[in-house]
Scaffold this active site. Structure first.
Site, PDB file in Angstrom:
ATOM      1  N   THR A 181      16.533  -6.106  21.374  1.00  0.00           N
ATOM      2  CA  THR A 181      15.582  -6.727  20.456  1.00  0.00           C
ATOM      3  C   THR A 181      15.177  -8.080  21.029  1.00  0.00           C
ATOM      4  O   THR A 181      15.617  -8.468  22.128  1.00  0.00           O
ATOM      5  CB  THR A 181      16.196  -6.947  19.057  1.00  0.00           C
ATOM      6  OG1 THR A 181      17.203  -7.971  19.152  1.00  0.00           O
ATOM      7  CG2 THR A 181      16.808  -5.659  18.510  1.00  0.00           C
ATOM      8  N   HIS A 233     -20.458  22.974  10.486  1.00  0.00           N
ATOM      9  CA  HIS A 233     -20.021  24.081  11.337  1.00  0.00           C
ATOM     10  C   HIS A 233     -19.818  23.650  12.783  1.00  0.00           C
ATOM     11  O   HIS A 233     -19.967  24.457  13.704  1.00  0.00           O
ATOM     12  CB  HIS A 233     -21.038  25.228  11.267  1.00  0.00           C
ATOM     13  CG  HIS A 233     -21.126  25.846   9.915  1.00  0.00           C
ATOM     14  ND1 HIS A 233     -22.284  25.840   9.176  1.00  0.00           N
ATOM     15  CD2 HIS A 233     -20.182  26.447   9.157  1.00  0.00           C
ATOM     16  CE1 HIS A 233     -22.055  26.440   8.016  1.00  0.00           C
ATOM     17  NE2 HIS A 233     -20.797  26.811   7.982  1.00  0.00           N
ATOM     18  N   GLY A 290     -18.055  30.787   5.595  1.00  0.00           N
ATOM     19  CA  GLY A 290     -17.134  30.791   6.712  1.00  0.00           C
ATOM     20  C   GLY A 290     -15.895  29.969   6.423  1.00  0.00           C
ATOM     21  O   GLY A 290     -15.930  29.024   5.643  1.00  0.00           O
ATOM     22  N   SER A 291     -14.789  30.324   7.047  1.00  0.00           N
ATOM     23  CA  SER A 291     -13.573  29.523   6.923  1.00  0.00           C
ATOM     24  C   SER A 291     -13.684  28.303   7.838  1.00  0.00           C
ATOM     25  O   SER A 291     -14.635  28.149   8.590  1.00  0.00           O
ATOM     26  CB  SER A 291     -12.358  30.367   7.275  1.00  0.00           C
ATOM     27  OG  SER A 291     -12.207  31.428   6.350  1.00  0.00           O
TER      28      SER A 291
END
Length: 562
Positions: free
Chosen positions: A484, A220, A55-56
């Site tokens: 700042t 999976h 499977g991919s």
């Protein structure tokens, strides 16, 4: 769900087209999702073909391992779904010749069925085919028989061994024997910090509590064999290695290679920490780690987590591991550094001499400790502010600096100038970001301003404060209005100097400094940032105060209270 895709139904094909577009040595079959080497000789002259797939969603596996010295072809199914028998057969036909083909199959039912049937059909056509099934998941040692365990990330090592053996021109039986022997010496186990999301589903496959992790999961998106609270990496690595040991697959004197695999969403920083822990643990057990790699080599889409794979090796299998390959995704190298730490060369600064502490030095120490405690208490607030307009590290930086000041010995505060110098050095070492250099420069300049003065007057301290603010401005280039820390520092220093000049007592003059600093920090809400990371946000920063300026007000108030 946010995914960089076009259509969930065609993600596999478009992914393979992208892989092939960036790998000139590969080519994609027109009618199947199969990637093969593009420079194969005519079938009669081909060596044994090595194929794998599944499977991919495991990228860079499997197409990333197509190349000379590794896979001849990779067959891709839909996400987490076995490829069809026809796709596997098409891959065998396209990649192999009379020398035959070896199929490396991860131990999942769909893969075994489709690769197995394709092998039978290929044999019927006269193509010799062998199958090696990888079942390396030791997390299932108490759940299923050894031959029913899943195949996970260690499969990549079998790709490498088999591909190298085939590239050497060995016959199919020898290539299969090498791969089969290696797979029997392979152990892997995974740990997940969260689920993954399938493109066609659009939501995670399972849910975990904020402090929960899954132990022993597959590749999976499925859950593990059990769930437990999150723990430090060293403990998780020990858990995996202890499981492999309990399976009878690890003991002192073994020679192994180690694969630290990311499951898809684990950053390199964390994988390096896992690698450090695994190497140290194996070496402490008397195991010789001959090669090691850390990276995402076989993923589970966007799952956060890792797996460890350990393969026992001898001279021959190590030679195959080291053999060259043109496969894009194989990390190469793997040499383990045995000499990892350069002994300290010592500090250029001598030790702090033990000498009498002046009353002014003692007052500075008490004040510095009060400031440190206040900054530690403000960590969460400063982190929140900096996360809005910066990189979120201000609170942690201030805490590290504060802890460094608290750790200074009494002797560091023998006099005021020496105490300021010691604090500057401590902050320089403790804070690697911009705050460290700014505060260090300020304290060092103030120290020089007061050098040789045992008990500075309020006016002299005010002069040192102004000099310190100027040092910050000189170093960073910031001026008032740039949003700042200068926007809190400058008005506070000016107010202190002016109030003293008007004859106000020191305590009242400092309260004026505090009030001016708070007004300056509050004014940054309306300023467009011109310097630092906040400048990248432009107008999006407006409405939120600058974290650095707010940090100034924290220690201004702590000094007043002290």
């Amino acid at each position: 769900m946010k995914k960089l895709i076009n259509d969930p139904s065609i993600v596999v094909r478009e992914m393979l087209e992208g892989v092939v577009a960036l790998s000139p040595e590969t080519i994609l079959l027109a009618d199947e999702n199969v990637v093969i080497q593009s420079d194969l000789p005519e079938p009669a002259r081909r060596k044994v073909a090595v194929l794998s797939g599944g499977g991919s969603g495991h990228e860079p596996a499997h197409a990333g391992y197509v190349g000379r010295g590794m896979l001849t072809a990779a067959v891709a199914g839909d996400v987490f779904t076995s490829p069809s028998t026809d796709a596997v057969l098409a891959g065998i036909r396209a990649a192999s010749g009379p020398a035959g083909a070896l199929l490396i199959v991860k131990n999942y039912t769909g893969d075994r069925l489709n690769f197995g049937l394709a092998a039978e059909l290929a044999r019927a056509e006269g193509i010799p085919v062998e199958i090696v099934v990888v079942a390396d998941d030791v997390a299932l040692r108490e759940t299923v028989p050894a031959d029913r365990r899943r195949g996970i990330a260690g499969t990549v090592l079998i790709h490498k061994l088999a591909g190298a053996a085939a590239e050497q021109g060995l016959p199919l039986e020898e290539v299969a024997r090498s791969a089969r022997s290696a797979s029997e010496q392979l152990s892997s186990m995974g740990i997940s910090l969260g689920p993954c999301t399938l493109p066609v589903v659009g939501k995670p496959g399972f849910s975990l509590g904020e402090q929960e992790i899954e132990i022993g999961l597959g590749i999976h998106g499925e859950q593990g064999v059990r769930r437990m609270p999150i723990a430090p990496v060293d403990q998780l690595v020990s858990l995996v290695l202890e499981t492999i040991e309990a399976d009878g697959r690890l003991k002192s004197g073994d020679r192994v290679v180690l694969l630290v695999n990311g499951l898809g969403a684990t950053p390199p920083m964390e994988l390096s920490i896992v690698a450090r822990s695994a190497l140290a643990a194996l070496e402490s057990k008397g195991v010789s780690v001959e090669r090691a790699w850390a990276g995402t080599l076989l993923s589970a889409l966007d799952m956060p987590g890792f797996s460890l794979s350990i393969l026992h090796v001898d001279i021959r299998s190590l030679e195959l591991i080291d053999a060259p390959t043109s496969a894009d995704a194989w990390p190469g190298g793997g040499a383990v550094n045995r000499n990892r730490v350069l002994p300290s060369l010592g500090s250029a600064e001598g030790p702090i001499e033990s000498r009498r502490i002046s009353p002014a030095g003692k007052r500075l120490q008490r004040t510095a400790q009060a400031v440190a405690i206040a900054l530690i208490a403000a960590e969460a607030h400063l982190t929140e502010l900096d996360s809005i307009t910066g990189d979120g590290d201000l609170g942690a930086s201030m805490k590290r600096g504060a802890e460094a000041v608290l750790a200074l010995p009494d002797a560091a505060f023998a006099d005021v100038a020496g105490g300021l110098m010691a604090m500057g050095d401590a902050l320089r070492r403790a804070i690697a970001g911009s705050s460290g250099p700014f505060y260090a420069a300020a304290l060092l300049r103030a120290s020089r301003q007061l050098a040789g003065i045992e008990t500075p007057t309020s006016a002299e301290m005010a002069g040192a404060f102004s000099a310190a603010v100027q040092a910050v401005s000189d170093l960073g280039g910031a001026k008032a209005g740039d949003r700042t820390m200068i926007d809190a520092l400058r008005p506070a220093a000016d107010a202190f100097v002016a109030s003293l000049a008007q004859g106000q007592p020191t305590r009242e003059a400092w309260q004026e400094a505090i009030a001016a600093g708070i007004l300056g920090a509050e004014a940054t809400k309306a300023m467009r940032p011109r310097l630092g990371r906040a400048s990248y946000l432009g107008d999006r920063a407006i409405g939120h105060p600058d974290g650095g300026a707010v940090a100034v007000t924290v220690w201004l108030k702590a000094i007043g209270a002290a």
